[in-house]
Design a protein around this motif. Sequence first.
Motif, PDB file in Angstrom:
ATOM      1  N   LYS A 185       4.840   5.253   3.150  1.00  0.00           N
ATOM      2  CA  LYS A 185       4.120   5.314   4.286  1.00  0.00           C
ATOM      3  C   LYS A 185       4.261   5.719   5.131  1.00  0.00           C
ATOM      4  CE  LYS A 185       4.827   0.271   6.686  1.00  0.00           C
ATOM      5  NZ  LYS A 185       5.712  -0.503   7.138  1.00  0.00           N
ATOM      6  N   GLU A 186       5.478   6.340   5.002  1.00  0.00           N
ATOM      7  CA  GLU A 186       5.562   7.347   7.299  1.00  0.00           C
ATOM      8  C   GLU A 186       4.769   8.816   6.539  1.00  0.00           C
ATOM      9  OE1 GLU A 186      10.153   8.838   6.024  1.00  0.00           O
ATOM     10  OE2 GLU A 186      10.823   6.332   6.517  1.00  0.00           O
ATOM     11  N   VAL A 187       4.054   9.107   5.639  1.00  0.00           N
ATOM     12  CA  VAL A 187       3.202  10.113   5.385  1.00  0.00           C
ATOM     13  C   VAL A 187       1.884   9.287   6.114  1.00  0.00           C
ATOM     14  CG1 VAL A 187       2.319  11.634   3.983  1.00  0.00           C
ATOM     15  CG2 VAL A 187       4.960  11.456   3.755  1.00  0.00           C
ATOM     16  N   VAL A 188       1.718   8.437   5.333  1.00  0.00           N
ATOM     17  CA  VAL A 188       0.627   7.485   5.586  1.00  0.00           C
ATOM     18  C   VAL A 188      -0.002   7.371   7.215  1.00  0.00           C
ATOM     19  CG1 VAL A 188      -0.518   5.248   5.430  1.00  0.00           C
ATOM     20  CG2 VAL A 188       0.141   6.395   3.311  1.00  0.00           C
ATOM     21  N   GLN A 189       1.116   6.942   7.349  1.00  0.00           N
ATOM     22  CA  GLN A 189       1.454   6.919   9.781  1.00  0.00           C
ATOM     23  C   GLN A 189       0.981   8.396   9.729  1.00  0.00           C
ATOM     24  OE1 GLN A 189       1.270   4.003  10.992  1.00  0.00           O
ATOM     25  NE2 GLN A 189       1.072   2.707   8.911  1.00  0.00           N
ATOM     26  N   ASP A 190       1.083   9.011   9.354  1.00  0.00           N
ATOM     27  CA  ASP A 190       1.418  10.728   9.489  1.00  0.00           C
ATOM     28  C   ASP A 190      -0.410  11.000   9.837  1.00  0.00           C
ATOM     29  OD1 ASP A 190       1.964  13.130  11.610  1.00  0.00           O
ATOM     30  OD2 ASP A 190       1.237  14.043   9.328  1.00  0.00           O
ATOM     31  N   LEU A 231       8.303   5.344  -1.914  1.00  0.00           N
ATOM     32  CA  LEU A 231       7.019   3.889  -1.447  1.00  0.00           C
ATOM     33  C   LEU A 231       7.348   3.951   0.455  1.00  0.00           C
ATOM     34  CD1 LEU A 231       6.497   0.884  -3.592  1.00  0.00           C
ATOM     35  CD2 LEU A 231       4.566   2.949  -3.880  1.00  0.00           C
ATOM     36  N   GLN A 232       8.309   3.898   0.739  1.00  0.00           N
ATOM     37  CA  GLN A 232       8.965   3.735   2.243  1.00  0.00           C
ATOM     38  C   GLN A 232       8.616   5.235   2.448  1.00  0.00           C
ATOM     39  OE1 GLN A 232      13.072   3.330   3.309  1.00  0.00           O
ATOM     40  NE2 GLN A 232      11.953   2.395   5.045  1.00  0.00           N
ATOM     41  N   GLN A 233       8.808   6.776   1.976  1.00  0.00           N
ATOM     42  CA  GLN A 233       8.626   7.674   2.423  1.00  0.00           C
ATOM     43  C   GLN A 233       6.794   7.652   2.086  1.00  0.00           C
ATOM     44  OE1 GLN A 233      10.584  11.225  -0.125  1.00  0.00           O
ATOM     45  NE2 GLN A 233      12.251   9.672  -0.221  1.00  0.00           N
TER      46      GLN A 233
END
Length: 376
Positions: A29-34, A25-27
Amino acid sequence: MPDQKELKEQRQKIDKIDDQILDLLQQRKEVVQDVLKRKVEKQLPVFVARREHEKTDVFREKAKARDLDPDWAEDFLRMIMAASRAAQSADTFPRSTTEPKHILYVGGEGGMGSLYRKFTEHSGHVAYSIDKGNWYQLEEMAPKLDLVIITVPIHVTVDVIERIAPKLKPETILADFTSNKSEPLQAMLDAHSGPVISLHPMHGPDVPNLSKQLMVFCAGRDSEKAEWFKEQCKLWGLRIIDADPAKHDHVMHLVQGLRHFVALLHGSFMKEYDLNPAEILEYSSPIYRAELMMTGRIFAQDAELYADIVFSNKERRELLLRFFNHQKNLMKMVEEDDKRGFVKEFEAVTDFFGSFASQALKESGYLINRLADRFS
């Protein structure tokens, strides 16, 4: 039966899997920011309904293939996507115009004004706020303004419109956020010679983001000149409905006026009968708990706001009087122990609701089960 050691080993495996889920889920989230960064660059909306529908359909099929409950899988995915939208809503938004627009929120320090001012600023537009304490700044702001939105209590909306309209440029768009449309719209048309639209955000100021929320647009004069704001709302993730003001108000009399007064009846009788809500919860079925929570949330908010909504105009008050007269007819069933009459009226309402009753049963069942699982 497995011994405690075997249980401990299995529990440790479960804990490890749970940690892996959180890491994934943390990973994500990082993709979502991109994704957010790219959306801003390419002027794309935060929420795209078709994309979510397609994704949930595929996710359900994948869950079935793994012998998992597809309903549970869809709930899980929707919670993840909602969290993603919330994360996006805390950052920069794409802008619907090449150059920033200058938008004034009259009543901008209130709940709705503050909320939309924040989203306006996050989109790169210039947001202004006027309340009682800084009305004198209007003279300086007025020449810059592309859009003015009146977001003040219903009972002072027309007065504010009449006060502010003479200060505006003819090309400035004048709008309002009130839950009544006909009277404010007419007041704006009478007071301002330029473009006019009437808006109704169908949500409160406490929403975490605007994705999937509903915005009603009512056309006034030269409404096409406000198309950029409609596009901005879509970029924020709002769903848009174009509505006739009179039709909107007719529906709102029931959706808002009657519903809020019924909540007052419910809460007031509980007080009269000395039924403490906290004590009732101990004996409540999940469905009554849900009803009680919907009633209770109203009394956690401002009384003046709800008084404005319930008593906003003559038509709404007349509807309430019709409601009370209808209740008198139904009271006869109780006075006369008329169970047959009750059944007859119940079945008549069932026929009136038609297939919607099945939809309501399904949707309310979902809410009740989730509420019971989360808070019981």
